[in-house]
Design an enzyme around this catalytic site. Sequence first.
Site, PDB file in Angstrom:
ATOM      1  N   SER A 116      21.803  -7.824   2.528  1.00 46.47           N
ATOM      2  CA  SER A 116      22.427  -6.797   3.350  1.00 46.47           C
ATOM      3  C   SER A 116      23.945  -6.928   3.476  1.00 46.47           C
ATOM      4  CB  SER A 116      21.822  -6.850   4.766  1.00 46.47           C
ATOM      5  OG  SER A 116      22.040  -8.119   5.375  1.00 46.47           O
ATOM      6  N   SER A 128      20.694 -12.487   1.863  1.00 49.55           N
ATOM      7  CA  SER A 128      21.645 -11.394   2.060  1.00 49.55           C
ATOM      8  C   SER A 128      23.080 -11.720   1.685  1.00 49.55           C
ATOM      9  CB  SER A 128      21.605 -10.924   3.516  1.00 49.55           C
ATOM     10  OG  SER A 128      20.336 -10.407   3.835  1.00 49.55           O
ATOM     11  N   LYS A 140      31.442  -9.164   8.142  1.00 52.49           N
ATOM     12  CA  LYS A 140      30.254  -8.323   8.189  1.00 52.49           C
ATOM     13  C   LYS A 140      30.088  -7.730   9.583  1.00 52.49           C
ATOM     14  CE  LYS A 140      25.310  -8.432   6.952  1.00 52.49           C
ATOM     15  NZ  LYS A 140      24.201  -9.281   6.489  1.00 52.49           N
TER      16      LYS A 140
END
Length: 495
Positions: free
Chosen positions: A164, A188, A36
């Site tokens: 996210s 997330s 990420k």
Amino acid sequence: MLRKLSLKYNIFTSIALTNLESNSVGSLAATSYALKDNIVTRDAPTTCSSKILANYVSPFESTVSRLLAEEGSQLVGKTNMDEFGMGNSSLNSHFGPTLNPLYEQKSDIVDLKEKEFWIRGEKITQDITFQKQDAGSYLHRKYLVPEVKLDYKIDPEMRIVGGSSGGSAAAVAADLVDYAIGTDTGGSVRLPSCYTSIFGFKPSYGRISRWGLIPYAQSLDTVGIMSKNIKLVRKVFSILDKHDTSDPTSISEEKRIYDDKVDSIIKIGIPAEMSFDGLENDVKEKWSKLLKRLQKLPNFELFLISLPSLSKSLPAYYTLVTSEASSNLARYDGIRYGYRTGEYTSLEPEFAKTRSEGFGAEVKRRIILGSYSLSSYGYNSHFMNATNVRSKLIQEFNSIFKGPHMLNKHRNPNGIDFILCPTATSLPPLVSQYQKITPVESYMNDILTVPFSLAGLPVINIPLGRSIGFQLAGQLGHDYKVLKLAQMMDELDIR
């Protein structure tokens, strides 16, 4: 395949054109992973999917990426996300939306362009303050980065990937990597894992080092692991599950619990507050079948439990998370690093213009909300009330678990072993529908995931069908037991 799917689903913010540094041997030598883009790497850009960090390369390596490289895992690229982790759709990115690879997207939404980033060319020690630098100590590497098409179209039946950590989930779901690393602040990792039908594990807060994780809300941020293979999730976790002196929130070695033994009779608690009333029909049907199946198995006992503070957890979460975000994002002023505006006036200072242009709409909205909560009025009426809700929720979780709490050893001898509940109340919304809802309505997607984050508990999403999943949570510190039971459920195929 990597390039083709990246064009359609916009999964990566940068793709390495050459192999990044890793060992040729190690327990993960035959694996690839995606990271990420809010976890820093010394030899790849870290943008947090924001304009304000679009050209940033960190001078140091995160503990997570270092440990994975030492074990031989190959980093494919950094994944797209909601800007600074603020969102649950992965539509709030400077690099354009990430779409759900479980659903067909006919046309490309981005182009991939080659871009050079300058990086440090030598090994860097922990203390680099007085290290001599010269022109020969830097080198450049080329990466593929996305550029949004001005006329792109999203197919009418396309659904959001969740966020996210949407890019990390999409990379796994599209079989581009063996596993992916995401971060979980209020769901997330679990929500996009649910929407893409993969395993998504959020460990106990403090078990995986946050050194090198760009903070959104540091009292909640937790590094998580996503994969289609539950055994690989456990293997990666065992490598990352180490005390790190660089991270002040890292749990000390003597406090960590490594026991993975589960009782012959497993007591499962079903929170009454997470009832059938709020579930859409598709989720309700799968959830009902799962509970009936568990009731028929001799080694499972199901109990209805009550956690009254669950009803207040969502507003408490958004009060706390925006407050911490407003403080953490104050450092982005365009003076020391990152994007800097080229035009400003005496009426609008350079740093204000920089932040206005560099941050997206959702980030600015949450900064304003957090600033209000920390104001002289909002602090007592909002922030402290939210803190009290969080404390009460933690006490309620402690009162129902049979196993000892990792930090204070509190336990209830007559309590339950695990908690089970859905991950999301519905199938992922259509992108076209989601873009029309209000911000407050979008926050409701986190209603089933945030309570476990507020308490720092270990919890994993287990896929239950296409874009449907359920959460399995345990007492703080009992991560290996949660992973063990998740593996048992996978092997029993109770889904």
